[in-house]
Every structure is written in C-alpha cells, then in structure tokens.
Enzyme design. Structure first.
Site, PDB file in Angstrom:
ATOM      1  N   LYS A 227       0.813  -1.213   0.000  1.00 56.74           N
ATOM      2  CA  LYS A 227       0.000   0.000   0.000  1.00 56.74           C
ATOM      3  C   LYS A 227       0.848   1.265   0.000  1.00 56.74           C
ATOM      4  CE  LYS A 227      -4.305  -1.870   1.804  1.00 56.74           C
ATOM      5  NZ  LYS A 227      -5.312  -1.887   2.886  1.00 56.74           N
ATOM      6  N   ARG A 261      -3.394 -10.054   5.427  1.00 54.19           N
ATOM      7  CA  ARG A 261      -3.969 -10.074   4.080  1.00 54.19           C
ATOM      8  C   ARG A 261      -2.904  -9.567   3.111  1.00 54.19           C
ATOM      9  NH1 ARG A 261      -6.645  -6.621   0.471  1.00 54.19           N
ATOM     10  NH2 ARG A 261      -8.285  -7.668  -0.751  1.00 54.19           N
TER      11      ARG A 261
END
Length: 282
Positions: A227, A261
């Site tokens: 991210k 995740r």
C-alpha cells in the site's frame, strides 16, 4: 468477544496462531498491476489461486470490485460474475480451501454463498454501504470481517479529518463489533482499514496502537500489502513495496494481528513461521 476458532461451513481455522490470507483480485483495475486479473482470464485466475494455495494461504480472499480511489463502479451482476469465475475454479480444484468474499454488497454475498457454500464475508464498509449486509450475514451464519472506512472508495481520501485517529478507530471497531454480535453475527473479525480514509501519517499512528485494537478481544486482520503507506515513504511504487510489506507484517504480528492479508503469500507465510519461532524462544 470474538471467536479464535473460525467455523466456515465444514471447515475450521484456528486463529490462535496467525494465518495468511491470499488476495485473488478478479479485477482489471486493482491498485497494483501485479494483482489484476480480468474475469475472462481463466488461466490467470487458475494460476493465481493455485500459487496462493501452494504457498500456504489459509484463506483465499476473492474480490471482484476494486476499492482503489477512482476505480470503476461496476454493477452487482458484474461483480457476481467475476467472483463466480474464481469460485468455479476454487470449488473444483481446491475444494478444501477457506474462501473470503471481498464485497460490501449483500446481494453479491448471498448469491455466492447460496451457490458455492459458506464463505467469510470481508466488507470494507462494515455494513455502512449496504444496510442489508449485516442481516444477510447473520442469516447466512458465516464469519464477517468489519473494516473501518469513511465514505466510499471514490471519496474516502477526502475524509481524513480526525481529532484522534487511534481513539476514533478503536472506538468505532469496538462499537461495531458489539453491534454486529447484537444483530446475530456469530463470528466477527475487525480490520482497522489501513489506507482507507487515512493519510500516510495516520496509517502509522494506527499501526502504533494496533495492539490496543487487538486488545478488544476480536481477531484482527492487518492489510498493509504493497500500500501507499509503504511506497510513499520509500519513494518507490507498489511493485517495489514487498520488503516494506514484510517489515510491517512483522510489526502487525508483534502487535497481535491474527490475519495478514497479502499479495505475496509465500513471504508472509515465512514471516509467520519466523515470528512464531521467535515468540516460542523468548
């Protein structure tokens, strides 16, 4: 309080030891190009699923709607069709796999579960974008992941005004978990929502207090994989963010996360193994 043994149909997952959730994006516009798969690319979908299973993913998180800012707003039917392509392969070739559906639409969740059997529902909006989602999950009797986000994927980065992000997100997740259990959802997992309606600095402030969120007593999912909170600090790109992802995954485990995740399953599985060994030799 949250269950540490998740029951997903006839499958169980022991979250007393952290597990890895592998991302399977059946989307042509996910934020990292390395995870993009069009629903017609059956060979690509099959390969991604097989690789995640072989690398040790305990959960396959299948998504058909990209939640990156500016992503295309597709219809529920298109989202369902994308998920169904992946589910056909999973149920045929990996029937023992635990599946999570990355969707905020109750119609999609119900349709897939009724056709393919029990799945975890992973809702980026914690029921805020579809008022029918929570009753649907309670009726289905499946586990539910509630994530913190403000607004929608299209406008969430305009909603980053917090007085105290650590306090506000922790309080939100505590209240949401109680609300969900009160509504009949029997298995609740919470997710602070790294990258969703949060600046880079706010993401790290939240990571600092992840142990406080884990202390609420529910299993916690940490999703930092590739991210912007990583590649913006490093001045690189999502494609170059694997080392940073590994570092923050270790920190997530140190703070008490139960589920990582990730896009890169093998590396995350190795981190869990190393962390477990480290903890066992303290």
């Amino acid at each position: 309080m949250g269950e540490r043994i998740l029951t997903v149909g006839d499958r169980t997952l022991d979250l007393n030891c952290p597990v890895v959730m592998g991302i399977i994006n059946v989307t042509p516009d996910s934020f990292w190009e390395g995870s993009r798969l069009a629903r017609g690319d059956l060979d690509g979908i099959r390969a991604a699923i097989g690789r995640a299973v072989a690398d040790g993913a305990a959960i396959l998180d299948v998504g058909g709607y990209s939640s990156r800012p500016g992503a295309e707003n597709i219809s529920p039917q298109e989202e369902y069709d994308r998920l169904a392509r992946a589910m056909d392969i999973i149920r045929e070739e990996h029937p023992g796999a635990v599946v999570s559906l990355d969707t905020f639409r109750s119609r999609v969740a119900v349709g897939i579960v009724e056709r393919y059997g029990a799945c975890i529902i992973n809702d980026i909006s914690a029921g805020e974008l579809d008022p029918d989602m929570v009753p649907a999950v309670a009726s289905l009797g499946v586990p539910y992941i509630a994530m913190h986000m403000r607004g929608t994927p299209a406008d969430m980065q305009e909603r980053t005004g917090y007085r105290d992000i650590a306090e506000e997100v922790t309080r939100y997740l505590a209240c949401k978990a109680e609300e969900l259990t009160g509504a009949g959802v029997r298995q609740v997992i919470i997710d602070p929502g790294f990258g969703f309606a949060k600046t880079t600095a706010q993401n790290y402030a939240l990571l600092h207090v992840l142990d406080r969120i884990c202390g609420l007593g529910y299993p916690v999912l940490s999703g930092v994989s590739r991210k912007s909170m990583i590649y913006k600090v490093l001045d690189t790109s999502p494609g170059e963010a694997l080392p940073g992802t590994c570092a923050l995954n270790w920190e997530s485990l140190r703070k008490g996360a139960s589920i990582l995740r990730v896009h890169d399953v093998r590396e995350a599985v190795e981190i869990v193994k190393l962390y477990s060994y480290y903890k066992g030799n303290e």
